[in-house]
Write a protein that holds these residues in place. Structure first.
Motif, mmCIF file in Angstrom:
data_model
loop_
_atom_site.group_PDB
_atom_site.id
_atom_site.type_symbol
_atom_site.label_atom_id
_atom_site.label_comp_id
_atom_site.label_asym_id
_atom_site.label_seq_id
_atom_site.Cartn_x
_atom_site.Cartn_y
_atom_site.Cartn_z
ATOM 1 N N ALA A 9 48.239 41.869 42.205
ATOM 2 C CA ALA A 9 48.616 42.936 43.014
ATOM 3 C C ALA A 9 47.977 44.137 42.884
ATOM 4 O O ALA A 9 47.795 44.903 43.757
ATOM 5 N N THR A 10 47.371 44.445 41.726
ATOM 6 C CA THR A 10 46.728 45.771 41.447
ATOM 7 C C THR A 10 45.248 45.891 41.862
ATOM 8 O O THR A 10 44.555 46.911 41.687
ATOM 9 N N SER A 11 44.633 44.795 42.326
ATOM 10 C CA SER A 11 43.442 44.624 42.811
ATOM 11 C C SER A 11 43.434 45.451 44.016
ATOM 12 O O SER A 11 44.293 45.760 44.862
ATOM 13 N N ALA A 12 42.162 46.267 44.253
ATOM 14 C CA ALA A 12 42.006 47.156 45.492
ATOM 15 C C ALA A 12 42.286 46.418 46.708
ATOM 16 O O ALA A 12 42.901 47.318 47.573
ATOM 17 N N ILE A 13 41.965 45.354 47.071
ATOM 18 C CA ILE A 13 42.360 44.417 48.258
ATOM 19 C C ILE A 13 43.866 44.056 48.306
ATOM 20 O O ILE A 13 44.344 44.441 49.284
ATOM 21 N N VAL A 83 47.750 35.054 46.099
ATOM 22 C CA VAL A 83 47.134 35.051 44.883
ATOM 23 C C VAL A 83 45.824 35.682 44.990
ATOM 24 O O VAL A 83 44.771 35.095 45.759
ATOM 25 N N ALA A 84 45.564 36.776 44.380
ATOM 26 C CA ALA A 84 44.514 37.444 44.654
ATOM 27 C C ALA A 84 43.556 37.883 43.356
ATOM 28 O O ALA A 84 42.904 38.938 43.486
ATOM 29 N N HIS A 85 43.951 37.303 42.314
ATOM 30 C CA HIS A 85 43.242 37.951 41.164
ATOM 31 C C HIS A 85 41.887 37.215 40.942
ATOM 32 O O HIS A 85 41.605 35.946 41.513
#
Length: 247
Positions: A9-13, A83-85
């Motif tokens: 969740a901490t990724s920019a996107i 899932v974004a990592h």
């Protein structure tokens, strides 16, 4: 109000996506490695109900517990999982250092599977929900500049195809989000060009793809025709096209 889990969740996107969903009134559980960064994303989601869980899900033995904790934080009901990592890694180092190659594969493939396995089982049992995974256009064809990363993403594409077919009878959708280059901290040091998207544009397209339960979405959309050409370029010609295959 949807119950949503966001890994990475901490990724920019992902942070932009979370802000959009919070403004809509969704209930969010955010998972990431850095507690301070998680708190910052949660602050952007002020007004919505938000919980967080810190942990390194690239430690495969810990990933299932983080997934189960996320489900419990939402009271056992999950409507959407994003899932974004991911991590580009060091391609040139991975060509000489097995440990770096293995780390890239673990971050971009194995750690994603480690959270998808328990979460897919939850959604299958409840017979509803959406699993959405940010992958990369790099997984469409191997290029010298990023083929270790691309191989991990390509494997993930195949895994998601199988998972989609498995979960279809249960009414669970699986959305593969094939992301092109985005102007984020992850791509610092990479030459910018007109094809780079902003995090806000990527978040908007991701939101729309998940809302329509897309099977595969290219983010932004213009990567679909570009990658059609890339996939169908004969190998001898592809090797000679420096703008596609060079470092």
């Amino acid at each position: 109000m949807r119950h949503v889990i966001v890994f990475g969740a901490t990724s920019a996107i992902a942070a932009e996506v979370c802000a959009r969903w919070a403004a809509r009134g969704d209930r969010l559980h955010l998972v990431g490695r850095d507690s301070d960064k998680l708190a910052a994303v949660a602050a952007r989601c002020a007004g919505a109900e938000v919980t967080t869980g810190a942990g390194d899900f690239t430690e495969l033995a810990r990933a299932e517990a983080l997934a189960n904790e996320a489900v419990a934080a939402l009271g056992g009901r999950v409507d959407v999982v994003l899932v974004a990592h991911g991590d580009l890694g060091d391609q040139q180092r991975s060509e000489h250092d097995v440990a770096e190659a293995a780390r890239i594969v673990q971050v971009n493939f194995l750690s994603v599977i480690a959270v998808l396995v328990p979460l897919a089982n939850v959604l299958e049992r409840q017979r509803s929900g959406t699993l959405a995974v940010i992958t990369s256009v790099a997984g469409e064809r191997g290029r010298p500049r990023n083929y270790t990363y691309g191989a991990a993403k390509g494997a993930l594409h195949v895994y998601l195809q199988g998972l989609r077919s498995r979960l279809y009878p249960a009414g669970v959708s699986v959305t593969t989000l094939k992301l092109g280059p985005v102007d984020t901290p992850m791509t610092v040091g990479h030459p910018r060009n007109a094809l780079f998207a902003t995090p806000q544009r990527a978040a908007r397209d991701i939101d729309r793809a998940i809302a329509r339960r897309a099977v595969v979405a290219f983010v932004p959309w213009y990567w679909r025709p570009i990658l059609f050409v890339v996939r169908h370029t004969p190998e001898p010609l592809f090797q000679r096209l420096g703008f596609l295959s060079g470092r």
